[in-house]
Motif scaffolding. Structure first.
Motif, PDB file in Angstrom:
ATOM      1  N   THR A 302       0.755   4.643 -15.499  1.00  0.00           N
ATOM      2  CA  THR A 302       0.826   5.113 -13.960  1.00  0.00           C
ATOM      3  C   THR A 302       2.174   5.649 -13.445  1.00  0.00           C
ATOM      4  OG1 THR A 302       0.229   4.493 -11.761  1.00  0.00           O
ATOM      5  CG2 THR A 302       1.399   2.833 -12.773  1.00  0.00           C
ATOM      6  N   ILE A 348      -7.462   2.619 -13.488  1.00  0.00           N
ATOM      7  CA  ILE A 348      -7.760   1.343 -13.254  1.00  0.00           C
ATOM      8  C   ILE A 348      -8.973   0.905 -12.999  1.00  0.00           C
ATOM      9  CG2 ILE A 348      -6.288   0.774 -11.148  1.00  0.00           C
ATOM     10  CD1 ILE A 348      -6.198  -1.458 -14.063  1.00  0.00           C
ATOM     11  N   THR A 349      -9.500   1.783 -11.806  1.00  0.00           N
ATOM     12  CA  THR A 349     -10.855   1.553 -11.018  1.00  0.00           C
ATOM     13  C   THR A 349     -11.923   1.494 -12.172  1.00  0.00           C
ATOM     14  OG1 THR A 349      -9.986   2.757  -9.433  1.00  0.00           O
ATOM     15  CG2 THR A 349     -12.242   2.205  -9.150  1.00  0.00           C
ATOM     16  N   GLY A 425      -8.308   4.097  -3.212  1.00  0.00           N
ATOM     17  CA  GLY A 425      -7.461   5.041  -3.606  1.00  0.00           C
ATOM     18  C   GLY A 425      -6.463   5.415  -2.922  1.00  0.00           C
ATOM     19  N   GLU A 426      -6.864   5.327  -1.192  1.00  0.00           N
ATOM     20  CA  GLU A 426      -6.192   5.917  -0.355  1.00  0.00           C
ATOM     21  C   GLU A 426      -6.836   5.773   1.048  1.00  0.00           C
ATOM     22  OE1 GLU A 426      -7.013  10.104   0.165  1.00  0.00           O
ATOM     23  OE2 GLU A 426      -8.534   9.834  -1.437  1.00  0.00           O
ATOM     24  N   PRO A 427      -6.031   5.888   2.141  1.00  0.00           N
ATOM     25  CA  PRO A 427      -6.496   5.277   3.281  1.00  0.00           C
ATOM     26  C   PRO A 427      -7.583   6.149   3.668  1.00  0.00           C
ATOM     27  CG  PRO A 427      -4.173   5.806   3.592  1.00  0.00           C
ATOM     28  CD  PRO A 427      -4.650   6.365   2.166  1.00  0.00           C
ATOM     29  N   TRP A 451      -8.204  -2.143  -1.033  1.00  0.00           N
ATOM     30  CA  TRP A 451      -6.902  -1.704  -1.448  1.00  0.00           C
ATOM     31  C   TRP A 451      -6.527  -2.394  -2.720  1.00  0.00           C
ATOM     32  CZ3 TRP A 451      -2.667  -4.337  -2.393  1.00  0.00           C
ATOM     33  CH2 TRP A 451      -1.384  -3.776  -2.816  1.00  0.00           C
ATOM     34  N   TRP A 452      -5.888  -1.623  -3.557  1.00  0.00           N
ATOM     35  CA  TRP A 452      -5.303  -2.425  -4.661  1.00  0.00           C
ATOM     36  C   TRP A 452      -4.435  -1.456  -5.390  1.00  0.00           C
ATOM     37  CZ3 TRP A 452      -8.017  -2.080  -9.834  1.00  0.00           C
ATOM     38  CH2 TRP A 452      -9.294  -1.271  -9.713  1.00  0.00           C
ATOM     39  N   GLN A 453      -3.974  -1.798  -6.772  1.00  0.00           N
ATOM     40  CA  GLN A 453      -3.320  -0.610  -7.268  1.00  0.00           C
ATOM     41  C   GLN A 453      -3.422  -1.178  -8.708  1.00  0.00           C
ATOM     42  OE1 GLN A 453       0.533  -2.816  -5.888  1.00  0.00           O
ATOM     43  NE2 GLN A 453       0.960  -0.726  -4.974  1.00  0.00           N
ATOM     44  N   ASN A 562       0.144  10.643  -3.387  1.00  0.00           N
ATOM     45  CA  ASN A 562      -1.349  10.221  -3.708  1.00  0.00           C
ATOM     46  C   ASN A 562      -2.225  11.560  -3.489  1.00  0.00           C
ATOM     47  OD1 ASN A 562      -3.934   9.055  -3.710  1.00  0.00           O
ATOM     48  ND2 ASN A 562      -3.259   7.355  -2.691  1.00  0.00           N
ATOM     49  N   ARG A 567      -2.293   9.111  -8.438  1.00  0.00           N
ATOM     50  CA  ARG A 567      -0.892   8.866  -8.073  1.00  0.00           C
ATOM     51  C   ARG A 567       0.070   9.821  -8.975  1.00  0.00           C
ATOM     52  NH1 ARG A 567       0.371   2.291  -8.878  1.00  0.00           N
ATOM     53  NH2 ARG A 567       2.242   2.704  -9.253  1.00  0.00           N
TER      54      ARG A 567
HETATM   55  C1  WT7 Z   1      -1.976   2.934  -4.460  1.00  0.00           C
HETATM   56  C2  WT7 Z   1      -2.265   2.853  -5.967  1.00  0.00           C
HETATM   57  C3  WT7 Z   1      -6.573   0.795  -7.272  1.00  0.00           C
HETATM   58  C4  WT7 Z   1      -7.314   1.896  -7.655  1.00  0.00           C
HETATM   59  C5  WT7 Z   1      -6.949   3.267  -7.345  1.00  0.00           C
HETATM   60  C6  WT7 Z   1      -5.509   3.480  -6.906  1.00  0.00           C
HETATM   61  C7  WT7 Z   1      -2.964   3.692  -2.559  1.00  0.00           C
HETATM   62  C8  WT7 Z   1      -5.386   2.427  -2.988  1.00  0.00           C
HETATM   63  C9  WT7 Z   1      -5.957   2.344  -0.813  1.00  0.00           C
HETATM   64  C10 WT7 Z   1      -6.820   1.906   0.048  1.00  0.00           C
HETATM   65  C11 WT7 Z   1      -4.887   2.982   1.426  1.00  0.00           C
HETATM   66  C12 WT7 Z   1      -4.850   2.917  -0.997  1.00  0.00           C
HETATM   67  C13 WT7 Z   1      -1.926   2.672  -2.255  1.00  0.00           C
HETATM   68  C14 WT7 Z   1      -1.631   2.210  -3.447  1.00  0.00           C
HETATM   69  N1  WT7 Z   1      -4.420   3.049  -2.160  1.00  0.00           N
HETATM   70  N2  WT7 Z   1      -6.343   1.775  -2.229  1.00  0.00           N
HETATM   71  N3  WT7 Z   1      -7.923   1.383   0.420  1.00  0.00           N
HETATM   72  N4  WT7 Z   1      -6.146   2.060   1.404  1.00  0.00           N
HETATM   73  N5  WT7 Z   1      -4.038   3.095   0.402  1.00  0.00           N
HETATM   74  O1  WT7 Z   1      -4.719   2.937  -7.957  1.00  0.00           O
HETATM   75  O2  WT7 Z   1      -3.192   4.885  -8.925  1.00  0.00           O
HETATM   76  O3  WT7 Z   1      -2.504   2.533  -8.999  1.00  0.00           O
HETATM   77  O4  WT7 Z   1      -2.571   3.834  -6.879  1.00  0.00           O
HETATM   78  O5  WT7 Z   1      -2.966   3.841  -3.954  1.00  0.00           O
HETATM   79  O6  WT7 Z   1      -0.782   3.564  -1.923  1.00  0.00           O
HETATM   80  O7  WT7 Z   1      -0.185   1.623  -3.808  1.00  0.00           O
HETATM   81  P1  WT7 Z   1      -3.318   3.533  -8.322  1.00  0.00           P
END
Ligand code: WT7
Length: 691
Positions: A302, A348-349, A425-427, A451-453, A562, A567
């Motif tokens: 990532t 990761i999803t 993934g995003e807001p 929300w997660w990463q 994003n 990412r």
């Molecule tokens: C970044 C992580 C985890 C699976 C998808 C992305 C952003 C993720 C949200 C949400 C706002 C979010 C963050 C985070 N993000 N979910 N529900 N609301 N922002 O995984 O590629 O590791 O990216 O995605 O900025 O840090 P990733």
């Protein structure tokens, strides 16, 4: 205390206009801003049942509500996680310690002394009771076509591929690069790796040959698994050709397994093995290699704010437990339901909520190979009707795209099977939330903004089941999952106390699903996540904490973009641009984009004496990015400028570049302290011409 809180101001309100509307309507309490009390839905309105939800805690008088459970999980993490680990996973040897280490030491270990195998947990243990249950529904790219794979069928595929890998010389701990379209073969290959103790490293099939080569070399993978071609949105993608090109730069590669997704014949070289032919003679019975809890299950690359993509590594037991538990409780998944996460397995999803979460729960999971708009914007909903999906889990960017195509594409199809609507993934901006809830879900289904990463392994914040009468507020993931202790920190690294506030989002106590390290670079792991605020895990995101303790994510605080939920590091894109012989330097920033969330904006300074026209150059620069990274990193706008705005000490003022890209000319601040203030006027003028 030297804090490395980069661009701390970036997350503050003005950064994301999509979000601003959510924030302000919440603050002013306009009528559309009501919290929803969905008494007929499961998530927000169920008192905890320790008989069905959490049988592990049935004997504990103190757990009567979700709130009690959350507090218990934070106060007694060892009891909480050990009970779940023993009841939800199948172990070949029980563990002796629940948790060792902490964030300050920079080393966390869970369930040490124990051994288990992820493929046994995802397949074998379900075979006795429900071998004929559907494990995978493969929704092929070709519209209207799907096929189903039972647990028994999947087990046979895993066995054959596992044996082929063994015979080819793959040993426990070896890295296997997987560059495959979303398919049963991809899932079976991942699980076959897990079965024989190899570490899978899936590379999204949309990344270029260069990007693939970089990841293969970093992981020193001897084995690559790919397909002759991929099919996406009706178009053929020459995957094998990309691998051929990548492998010429990867001396570590000893073999390439090729799965035939299409009928096309592709040239086969001396490293190549035709997987279909080679697995024919293999036994479906593959011996299991038991893994220690902390052994790496997989790695996944990532982007970060600097340098090349990092190989995030996840543990076997902790990761598996966390994806198992969060899958069940975030989505309130019930036995027999069909779960439709449309993400690719290259992210990761796809790992956590297409494969490990659903299969370790004995669930039925969807493999969606296509795009939301192929053959038209009704694809998801036609599929929901045909497959009778109970859940759909997607990215806000696709909602924003689909809502523009009108409601007809949705209403045409019967969506009454849907119970929960997830996104990640995003807001999730207000407009998309409302459309998802009102149009797609017909006001029947909970919206689950998660929300997660990549680094957290599974969902950390989501509306999740909570007490009867609890609300769901549009535009935020809201509540910490059990075992996740959240905190906000200010630019000096001090915790922001009180019910409401804003700051850098951190996780204050270890949890089993967190990444353990960056492959071959533990120092970078410490520097990125554990050192910015000593004692906690630093996520890189900014957040608001609202009344009730509910969290709203405002976006990245670092130079990570994003784009459509993908990412990307600005530094990676700059590196690709700087590779062009005519480019002196470049700076890449994000800007608000209606559909993608963030678009890519590149400022490029050319060397003197070049001969190409700007138009030709732009074409070449785009081609360069496509070949170095992939189509997903293509800039929306390239602005050629004689220089970049810099402080007198030579630092590029990205803040100004972001403001110009976002049309916020009145927020440029004082530019007189720059080394060449006039460059800002030039950039503003050029920008207005281009947009
Ligand atoms: C970044 C992580 C985890 C699976 C998808 C992305 C952003 C993720 C949200 C949400 C706002 C979010 C963050 C985070 N993000 N979910 N529900 N609301 N922002 O995984 O590629 O590791 O990216 O995605 O900025 O840090 P990733």
């Amino acid at each position: 205390l030297s804090l490395v809180l980069p661009n701390f101001g970036k997350y503050l309100s003005s950064n994301n206009p999509l979000l601003n509307c959510t924030t302000s309507y919440m603050r002013t309490g306009q009528s559309s801003a009501r919290p929803l009390c969905l008494s007929h839905c499961g998530l927000s309105s169920r008192n905890i049942s320790t008989t069905t939800d959490y049988p592990e805690f049935k004997d504990l008088e103190e757990i009567k509500t979700h709130d009690n459970l959350y507090k218990f999980s934070i106060n007694k993490p060892e009891v909480f996680w050990s009970r779940l680990a023993r009841s939800r996973l199948t172990w070949s040897k029980d563990f002796t310690h629940v948790m060792k280490g902490d964030f300050l030491q920079g080393k966390m270990e869970w369930f040490t002394g124990g051994t288990l195998n992820a493929s046994v947990n995802c397949i074998d243990r379900h075979l006795k009771t429900h071998g004929d249950k559907v494990a995978l529904i493969w929704e092929r790219d070709e519209p209207g076509t799907h096929s189903v794979y039972t647990y028994r069928k999947l087990s046979e595929m895993v066995g054959k591929i596992g044996n082929l890998l063994l015979k080819s010389g793959v040993k426990p701990g070896d890295r296997v690069a997987i560059y495959l379209p979303k398919s049963p073969t991809a899932v079976a290959t991942m699980l076959a790796c897990a079965r024989i103790g190899a570490i899978h490293s899936v590379v999204f099939a949309g990344f270029s040959a260069d990007a693939l080569a970089g990841r293969i070399n970093d992981a020193q993978a001897e084995t690559v698994v790919t397909a002759n071609q991929a099919v996406r949105g009706g178009k053929l993608i020459e995957l094998k050709k990309m691998v051929d090109s990548a492998v010429t730069r990867c001396p570590c590669v000893k073999r390439v397994l090729v799965y035939n997704r299409t009928e096309a014949k592709v040239p086969m070289g001396k490293l190549d093995i035709d997987m279909t032919k080679a697995t024919l003679g293999e036994s479906t019975d593959c011996p299991v290699v038991q893994r220690a809890s902390e052994d790496t299950l997989f790695m996944l690359y990532t982007s970060g704010s600097t340098g090349s993509p990092k190989g995030i590594t996840h543990s076997t037991a902790g990761y598996l437990l966390y994806s198992n538990v969060t899958f069940k409780h975030v989505f309130d998944y019930r036995d027999g339901e069909k779960f439709g996460c449309v993400a690719d397995i290259g992210w990761i999803t796809g790992h956590s909520y297409v494969l490990y979460g659903p299969l370790s729960n004995g669930g039925t999971t969807l493999l969606f190979e296509s795009t939301p708009v192929y053959p038209n914007a009704g694809r998801y909903w036609e599929m929901v009707e045909r497959l009778k999906l109970d859940h759909i889990y997607l990215a806000p960017t696709s909602l924003r795209l689909l809502l523009k195509s009108g409601d007809e594409f949705v209403k045409k199809y019967d969506r009454s099977s849907l119970r929960k609507l997830g996104c990640v993934g995003e807001p999730l901006n207000h407009e998309a939330w409302e459309w998802y809830y009102n149009v797609v879900g017909e006001r029947r289904c909970d919206i689950i903004d998660t929300w997660w990463q990549t680094e957290t392994g599974g969902v950390c914040i989501s509306p999740r089941p909570s007490e009867l009468g609890a609300e769901i507020i549009p535009g935020m993931p809201m509540r910490a999952m059990p075992g996740i202790k959240l905190g906000l920190y200010d630019s000096e690294g001090k915790e922001v106390k009180g019910e409401t506030g804003e700051g850098a989002l951190c996780i204050c106590q270890p949890w089993p699903g967190m990444a353990r390290t960056i492959y071959n670079d533990h120092d970078r792991f410490l520097k990125t996540y554990l050192k910015p605020v000593p004692g906690v895990y630093y996520t890189g995101d900014g957040a608001h904490r609202h009344k009730g303790g509910y969290y709203q994510i405002t976006g990245r605080m670092d130079d990570v973009l994003n784009v459509s939920g993908h990412r990307l590091g600005t530094a990676e894109i700059e590196d690709a641009l700087d590779d062009h012989p005519d480019v002196a330097e470049s700076a890449v920033v994000g800007f608000p984009h209606d559909i993608k969330g963030e678009g890519i904006y590149a400022y490029v300074v050319l060397k003197d004496g070049r001969t190409l026209t700007k138009k030709e150059l732009e074409k070449q620069l785009k081609a360069l990015i496509k070949s170095k990274i992939g189509g997903l990193a293509l800039p929306e706008i390239i602005l050629f400028t004689p220089s970049l705005p810099r402080t007198r000490s030579g630092k590029i003022m990205r803040r100004i570049l972001r403001k110009v890209a976002s049309n916020k000319f009145d927020e440029l601040g004082d530019t007189t302290t720059l080394s060449e203030p006039e460059v800002v006027d030039f950039i503003v003028k050029k920008h207005k011409e281009l947009t």
